[in-house]
Design a protein around this motif. Structure first.
Motif, PDB file in Angstrom:
ATOM      1  N   GLN A  83      14.754  12.842  12.909  1.00 15.79           N
ATOM      2  CA  GLN A  83      14.660  11.384  13.004  1.00 15.79           C
ATOM      3  C   GLN A  83      14.837  10.772  11.620  1.00 15.79           C
ATOM      4  O   GLN A  83      14.229  11.216  10.642  1.00 15.79           O
ATOM      5  N   THR A  84      15.686   9.758  11.523  1.00 17.34           N
ATOM      6  CA  THR A  84      15.961   9.105  10.237  1.00 17.34           C
ATOM      7  C   THR A  84      15.621   7.624  10.307  1.00 17.34           C
ATOM      8  O   THR A  84      15.394   7.076  11.383  1.00 17.34           O
ATOM      9  N   LEU A  85      15.606   7.000   9.136  1.00 18.80           N
ATOM     10  CA  LEU A  85      15.330   5.565   9.051  1.00 18.80           C
ATOM     11  C   LEU A  85      16.610   4.814   8.704  1.00 18.80           C
ATOM     12  O   LEU A  85      17.561   5.388   8.156  1.00 18.80           O
ATOM     13  N   SER A  86      16.614   3.541   8.991  1.00 17.18           N
ATOM     14  CA  SER A  86      17.782   2.706   8.732  1.00 17.18           C
ATOM     15  C   SER A  86      17.748   2.141   7.316  1.00 17.18           C
ATOM     16  O   SER A  86      16.709   2.118   6.655  1.00 17.18           O
ATOM     17  N   GLN A  87      18.892   1.685   6.872  1.00 15.01           N
ATOM     18  CA  GLN A  87      19.003   1.031   5.569  1.00 15.01           C
ATOM     19  C   GLN A  87      18.066  -0.171   5.546  1.00 15.01           C
ATOM     20  O   GLN A  87      17.982  -0.917   6.510  1.00 15.01           O
ATOM     21  N   GLY A  88      17.333  -0.333   4.452  1.00 10.31           N
ATOM     22  CA  GLY A  88      16.394  -1.440   4.313  1.00 10.31           C
ATOM     23  C   GLY A  88      14.972  -1.090   4.712  1.00 10.31           C
ATOM     24  O   GLY A  88      14.039  -1.828   4.406  1.00 10.31           O
ATOM     25  N   ALA A  89      14.781   0.047   5.386  1.00 11.55           N
ATOM     26  CA  ALA A  89      13.443   0.463   5.792  1.00 11.55           C
ATOM     27  C   ALA A  89      12.666   0.972   4.578  1.00 11.55           C
ATOM     28  O   ALA A  89      13.246   1.288   3.539  1.00 11.55           O
ATOM     29  N   THR A  90      11.358   1.030   4.719  1.00  9.44           N
ATOM     30  CA  THR A  90      10.507   1.612   3.680  1.00  9.44           C
ATOM     31  C   THR A  90       9.531   2.578   4.331  1.00  9.44           C
ATOM     32  O   THR A  90       9.241   2.485   5.527  1.00  9.44           O
ATOM     33  N   TYR A  91       9.035   3.495   3.520  1.00 11.65           N
ATOM     34  CA  TYR A  91       8.009   4.439   3.947  1.00 11.65           C
ATOM     35  C   TYR A  91       7.016   4.583   2.802  1.00 11.65           C
ATOM     36  O   TYR A  91       7.424   4.655   1.632  1.00 11.65           O
ATOM     37  N   GLU A  92       5.727   4.604   3.113  1.00  8.90           N
ATOM     38  CA  GLU A  92       4.691   4.711   2.089  1.00  8.90           C
ATOM     39  C   GLU A  92       3.789   5.908   2.352  1.00  8.90           C
ATOM     40  O   GLU A  92       3.530   6.260   3.507  1.00  8.90           O
ATOM     41  N   HIS A  93       3.315   6.497   1.249  1.00 11.54           N
ATOM     42  CA  HIS A  93       2.312   7.560   1.339  1.00 11.54           C
ATOM     43  C   HIS A  93       1.382   7.443   0.144  1.00 11.54           C
ATOM     44  O   HIS A  93       1.823   7.227  -0.980  1.00 11.54           O
ATOM     45  N   THR A  94       0.082   7.583   0.409  1.00 15.07           N
ATOM     46  CA  THR A  94      -0.924   7.571  -0.653  1.00 15.07           C
ATOM     47  C   THR A  94      -1.301   9.007  -0.974  1.00 15.07           C
ATOM     48  O   THR A  94      -1.644   9.784  -0.065  1.00 15.07           O
TER      49      THR A  94
END
Length: 141
Positions: free
Chosen positions: A104-115
């Motif tokens: 599964q991939t994300l689209s252009q402009g998406a963001t993902y965060e991890h602490t």
């Protein structure tokens, strides 16, 4: 009133855009990382199979945001999903995709965060492009 050809119209528009962008250059050489906001890692800049920067250092408790500059990429620090992934003992795996869906991939402009709560070195990949060398590292001090 003068007739303007489509070619001259496009050329004039292109020159206006180039002129407007001329002042936006960072002045960085090819060996320096691109300008990114603090805490951000750019995923696939210009459609390349890279993370920029490739290595990033943070403090324990800091949140990192991956910004997707091109589509069809992901972030995986799940050792079961890719042999190139590694993380410190006692650290929780993380990924930008749902559990069990490493394609599964994300689209252009998406963001993902991890602490990051555990110190150490985290090697993560884009699962679909790890064979092309799309690997990054976050060092947590």
């Amino acid at each position: 009133m003068r007739d303007v050809s489509r070619r001259s119209f496009v050329r004039a528009g292109g020159l206006a855009v180039v002129g407007a962008l001329a002042g936006c250059s960072s002045g960085a050489s090819g060996d320096e990382p691109t300008d990114t906001p603090a805490g951000d890692i750019v995923v696939g800049p210009g459609g390349a199979y890279v993370y920029d920067p490739e290595e990033y250092t943070v403090s324990v408790g800091e949140t990192v945001t991956w910004s997707f500059a091109s589509p069809r990429h992901n972030v995986s620090c799940v050792p079961e999903d890719n042999r190139r992934v590694s993380l410190p003992d006692d650290a929780e795996p993380f990924a930008s995709y749902e559990d069990g869906s490493p394609g599964q991939t994300l689209s252009q402009g998406a963001t993902y965060e991890h602490t990051f709560e555990t110190p150490g070195e985290y090697t993560y990949v884009c699962v679909p492009h790890s064979r092309q060398g799309m690997v990054g590292t976050v060092v947590v001090e």
